[in-house]
Design a protein around this motif. Structure first.
Motif: not given
Length: 245
Positions: A48-50, A57-61, A170-173, A231-234
């Motif tokens: 929740l703090t990441d 997670a939130l953009s997906q939801a 999201g799972i990777l993150a 964002a996660m790095p590509e």
């Protein structure tokens, strides 16, 4: 048209009450703990703090929740405000679900070519523009139900474009904490959908513009989170074009 014994709002109100009860239980009892050695690898609080995980997670939801909020309210708007029938809703759903399925099966190839982050942002913006188009059509007093598939299907296509890769990122993150990560994403989807329908319920009788306004707010927040949170790095690619970490 038959009216529900307790009014059409009753299903939304019941959903809201059940969600509030579930929230109270979570606050009192806490979320379930996993009984395995990986428990030391993380916690719900850590996720929740990441900011990177919460971006996905939130953009997906929000993207899925905005779409579902519109879908749940559409039958009432079509019948009560636009003079249509449930057949119009069925037609709209068949078209947009078909679009979602086709694009969702192509999104991996599209992401390989254009990059996962570009695909996620494009799909999210597409869904938001669809909601804005529906809102504008409602403000103009539009009542032609044949316009709904035309204006709404880009939202389903946008979800199909960003949905699979967005959930995966999201799972990777969430890293080794992926079991809790997937659970939180699903929880956020239900939470946003419930809040959206609860907010829309009191104003849905005002017609398409009111329902689309709620969907707009949800989708625009999704776009904002993608732009504001990191964002996660590509992954980089070797000479053969194979992704490497």
């Amino acid at each position: 048209m038959r009216v529900a014994p307790f009014g059409w709002q009753s299903s939304f109100e019941l959903l809201g009450v059940l969600t509030m009860l579930a929230t109270v239980l979570i606050l009192v009892l806490g979320l379930p703990r996993e009984e395995d050695p990986s428990d030391t690898l993380g916690s719900y609080g850590q996720l929740l703090t990441d900011r990177v995980f919460m971006r996905y997670a939130l953009s997906q939801a929000l993207t899925l929740g905005g779409l579902l909020t519109f879908v749940f309210g559409a039958p009432t708007v079509i019948v009560a405000s636009m003079g249509g029938s449930l057949n119009d809703f069925i037609i709209m759903q068949v078209i947009n679900i078909s679009g979602f399925i086709i694009v969702a099966n192509l999104t991996a190839r599209i992401a390989e070519r254009f990059g996962a982050e570009n695909v996620i942002l494009t799909g999210t913006v597409m869904a938001a523009l669809s909601a804005l188009a529906l809102f504008a059509y409602g403000l103009m007093g539009g009542t032609n139900t044949l316009m709904l598939p035309l204006l709404f299907t880009p939202m389903a296509i946008g979800l199909g474009l960003r949905g699979p890769i967005g959930f995966y990122r999201g799972i990777l993150a969430s890293g080794a904490n992926n079991a809790r990560g997937s659970a939180l994403i699903v929880f956020f989807i239900f939470m946003i959908t419930t809040l959206g329908t609860v907010i829309a319920a009191p104003i849905i009788a005002a017609g398409l513009a009111a329902l689309a306004f709620v969907a707009c707010a949800i989708h625009l927040l999704s776009v904002a989170l993608l732009l504001l949170l990191p964002a996660m790095p590509e992954p980089t690619r070797d000479a053969a074009g194979v992704p490497t970490l």
